[in-house]
Design an enzyme around this catalytic site. Structure first.
Site, PDB file in Angstrom:
ATOM      1  N   LYS A  62      61.162   7.015 -13.552  1.00 27.06           N
ATOM      2  CA  LYS A  62      61.058   5.790 -14.352  1.00 27.06           C
ATOM      3  C   LYS A  62      62.381   5.225 -14.800  1.00 27.06           C
ATOM      4  CE  LYS A  62      58.095   7.766 -16.959  1.00 27.06           C
ATOM      5  NZ  LYS A  62      57.800   9.214 -16.415  1.00 27.06           N
ATOM      6  N   THR A  63      63.141   6.302 -15.590  1.00 27.51           N
ATOM      7  CA  THR A  63      64.426   5.952 -15.823  1.00 27.51           C
ATOM      8  C   THR A  63      65.435   5.455 -14.459  1.00 27.51           C
ATOM      9  OG1 THR A  63      64.351   7.407 -17.644  1.00 27.51           O
ATOM     10  CG2 THR A  63      66.331   6.503 -17.188  1.00 27.51           C
ATOM     11  N   ASP A  89      42.476  33.947 -11.850  1.00 29.28           N
ATOM     12  CA  ASP A  89      41.537  33.358 -10.850  1.00 29.28           C
ATOM     13  C   ASP A  89      40.233  32.908 -11.221  1.00 29.28           C
ATOM     14  OD1 ASP A  89      43.546  33.744  -8.741  1.00 29.28           O
ATOM     15  OD2 ASP A  89      42.803  35.582  -8.472  1.00 29.28           O
ATOM     16  N   GLU A 118      45.444  39.885  -2.779  1.00 24.79           N
ATOM     17  CA  GLU A 118      46.034  38.907  -2.017  1.00 24.79           C
ATOM     18  C   GLU A 118      45.563  38.661  -0.535  1.00 24.79           C
ATOM     19  OE1 GLU A 118      47.821  36.710  -3.489  1.00 24.79           O
ATOM     20  OE2 GLU A 118      48.034  37.735  -5.358  1.00 24.79           O
ATOM     21  N   HIS A 157      42.174  36.730  -0.937  1.00 28.37           N
ATOM     22  CA  HIS A 157      42.439  35.639  -0.963  1.00 28.37           C
ATOM     23  C   HIS A 157      42.873  34.967   0.426  1.00 28.37           C
ATOM     24  CE1 HIS A 157      42.379  35.205  -5.061  1.00 28.37           C
ATOM     25  NE2 HIS A 157      43.541  35.748  -5.404  1.00 28.37           N
ATOM     26  N   PRO A 186      53.928  10.164 -14.909  1.00 30.85           N
ATOM     27  CA  PRO A 186      54.266  11.873 -15.065  1.00 30.85           C
ATOM     28  C   PRO A 186      55.839  11.799 -15.278  1.00 30.85           C
ATOM     29  CG  PRO A 186      52.773  11.616 -13.293  1.00 30.85           C
ATOM     30  CD  PRO A 186      53.382  10.359 -13.358  1.00 30.85           C
ATOM     31  N   PRO A 187      56.211  12.966 -15.914  1.00 32.28           N
ATOM     32  CA  PRO A 187      57.405  13.312 -16.112  1.00 32.28           C
ATOM     33  C   PRO A 187      58.238  13.463 -14.670  1.00 32.28           C
ATOM     34  CG  PRO A 187      56.537  14.452 -17.943  1.00 32.28           C
ATOM     35  CD  PRO A 187      55.300  13.488 -16.946  1.00 32.28           C
TER      36      PRO A 187
END
EC number: 3.4.24.-
Length: 616
Positions: free
Chosen positions: A214-215, A506, A431, A434, A209-210
């Site tokens: 890697k670089t 949600d 909230e 949740h 993934p970005p």
């Protein structure tokens, strides 16, 4: 710039001389006329000239087709009087001619040579185009000596060993570094491998993934081996001119051979290495020609030349198969998102030059940043440093780090946004719903923070502290997530006896999880362990993915019923939890209305200060 101005001036002068010569040869202005303009002249119109001639005021005229010049009796000269019709003009001055009051001289208009009228305009146009071309190249490339430099490679060379990147700068990628150690050893001691007949991988493809580094890994390979490092982007090969991409590939590998041993790194190789099409339209585009040249170059040099080609991409699925075969990119190294231990190591690397307070716990930060890449973690600490500087502090404390985590995940706080008391109350209960539902479900992650301060598009948020990184999700995990997502909507319905659009995101996420459970992961009891729907790879579109339906209408209806059943079951479970803990829901919501933000410890103190809560 001075030479450019001098060159442009010369070209402009040449153009003016050419235009003057054309005007002279075309009869617009003779040599004698040019210098006779210095003497006294008289402006005359056609009707006035006719009257003056018939009145005897003009002693001499020179008629050259539609142009008349001459001299008055007082010596004043006139020229360039336009005559619409020479025959009619002679008829109008016939009285003066018969009276012999005037001398008439008739001249044929000068004839332009055929070669001049044919070739000169083309030469002028060609010269103008050449001038514009040279001027544009000088502007863009800084000199006429670089006219053909667009076929040269644009690779950047890194040979400064004082600023080299080593594996010490790459944290949390132990397996990836182990894979690359033999590449480094080959660059340092190639003879050992050549004598044994070993072939080092010609190409190494870093996939991930970005932002996973890697670089940075490619730079570390060059830094550890102490060899030149050529870096170029895949998009730098393709230009507006046909054949430039292939020429740049050849030039890049020519440079690499002159500097061997070295590393050639092509970032975002999917820009040039995309799967070739089926030849629609009867030809191939410039990108495919560039890819063909790259394939030839990678398969065209031996191991004794010491060139390692590395590339990075986050789309390995669209790369051409010929690019991935043994002998080209024959080794793929997956650079994945770091786990908790790797995240802690990465945070330590990025915290080297930052003054951290004693209360900063990097291990806790690593736990709450599940899914963060190395680039995300670097950005996180940078945001924390900016927040500390904004507050005028000399060190970064845990408060700034936690604020930076929320900022990176959901955006900055928007305290200036005005909410009504009703909207604020709705957000608080949403909230709180949740947080309480999540807490009451066994084996759930503890709540880390609850807030009703708007961030980004969200009116509030609830953050959880993962106990450990998970690479697989069980059916119970996914059901737990759906129940938690529906907790906000259930709380709104129970307390306010109304629902709002605040739960739209949600519900969307819960529905997607339920659909994936049925169609992708085979978790439906009625439909069994089957997947529904296929992904088609269209080679004509460059391997773009398209979803295809491979099931009947009856199965589609059954899928919808299963998704609805999962959502309804989760809704009932969330409703049961909140009804059994309604007093705690009110307590947490009121605390949020008062403080706007609760830490995990403050939340648990409110929930657990009385009797043990009812776990469902």
């Amino acid at each position: 710039m001075r030479n450019l101005f001098k060159t442009a001036t010369i070209y402009i002068l040449i153009a003016l001389v050419i235009l003057l010569l054309v005007d002279i040869f075309s009869g617009g202005l003779s040599y004698n006329q040019f210098f006779s303009n210095l003497s006294e002249r008289r402006e005359v119109i056609y009707s006035e000239l006719i009257n003056d001639i018939n009145d005897g005021k003009v002693t001499r005229i020179v008629l050259s087709y539609n142009n008349v010049s001459g001299q008055y009796a007082d010596g004043t000269k006139f020229d360039n009087v336009f005559v619409p019709s020479p025959d009619k003009f002679l008829d109008q001055i016939q009285p003066a001619i018969q009276a012999k009051k005037i001398q008439i001289v008739t001249k044929e208009p000068p004839q332009v040579p055929w070669w001049l009228s044919t070739f000169l305009p083309m030469l002028i146009f060609a010269g103008l185009m050449i001038f514009v071309w040279i001027f544009m190249l000088q502007q863009t490339q800084g000199g006429g000596s670089k006219i053909m430099s667009f076929t040269k490679s644009r690779a950047k060379t890194i040979q400064d060993l004082k600023k080299k990147v080593t594996f010490a700068d790459v944290a949390g990628a132990d397996e990836e570094k182990e894979e690359l150690k033999e590449v480094i050893d080959f660059l340092k001691n190639p003879r050992k491998y050549i004598e044994l007949g070993a072939r080092i991988p010609k190409g190494i493809l870093l996939v991930g993934p970005p932002g996973t580094g890697k670089t940075l890994l490619a730079k570390a390979v060059a830094g550890e081996a102490g060899v030149p490092f050529f870096s170029i982007s895949g998009s730098d090969f393709v230009e507006m001119f046909v054949g430039v991409g292939a020429a740049r590939v050849r030039d890049l590998f020519d440079q690499a051979k002159r500097n061997a041993p070295c590393v050639v790194f092509i970032d975002e190789i999917d820009a040039v290495g995309r799967h070739r099409g089926a030849g629609l339209g009867g030809g191939h585009d410039e990108r495919e020609q560039t890819l063909n040249q790259l394939l030839v170059e990678m398969d065209g040099f031996g191991t004794n030349e010491g060139i390692i080609v590395m590339a990075a991409t986050n789309r390995p699925d669209i790369l051409d198969p010929a690019l991935l075969r043994p002998g080209r990119f024959d080794r793929q190294i997956v650079v994945n998102v770091p786990d908790a231990k790797a995240r802690e190591e990465i945070l330590k690397v990025h915290a080297r030059n930052k003054p951290l307070g004693e209360d900063v716990d990097l291990s806790q930060i690593a736990k709450i940043t599940a899914g963060f890449t190395g680039a995300d973690l670097e950005n996180l600490l940078n945001e924390a440093a900016l927040l500390a500087a904004r507050k005028g502090k000399r060190q970064i404390n845990m408060e700034e780090v936690q604020e930076a985590v929320a900022k990176v995940l959901m955006g900055p706080e928007k305290r200036s946004r005005v909410y009504t008391e009703k909207e604020k109350k709705l957000t608080a209960y949403h909230e709180a719903g949740h947080a309480i539902v999540r807490t009451m479900i066994p084996d759930s992650e503890p709540v880390h923070e609850v807030s009703i301060i708007p961030r980004g598009y969200a009116g509030g948020y609830t953050m959880y502290l993962p106990k450990e990184d998970k690479f697989y999700a069980s059916k119970s995990d996914m059901m737990r997530e759906i129940v938690t997502l529906l907790g906000g909507r259930v709380a709104e319905k129970l307390v306010l006896e109304d629902v709002s659009t605040g739960a739209a995101s949600d519900i969307k996420r819960a529905t997607k999880i339920a659909r994936d459970m049925v169609t992708k992961y085979g978790m439906s009891d009625k439909l069994g362990p089957m997947t529904f729907g296929t992904e088609q790879e269209e080679v004509f579109l460059g391997r773009d993915l398209a979803l295809a339906r491979n099931y009947s209408e009856e199965v589609a209806a059954e899928i919808d019923r299963e998704i609805k059943s999962i959502i309804e079951e989760a809704y009932k479970k969330a409703e049961e939890i909140l009804k059994q803990n309604i007093d705690k829901l009110h307590k947490v919501a009121n605390a949020l209305l008062e403080k706007e933000k609760l830490t995990g410890e403050e939340f648990r103190k409110l929930v657990f200060e009385d009797a043990q809560p009812q776990l469902v």
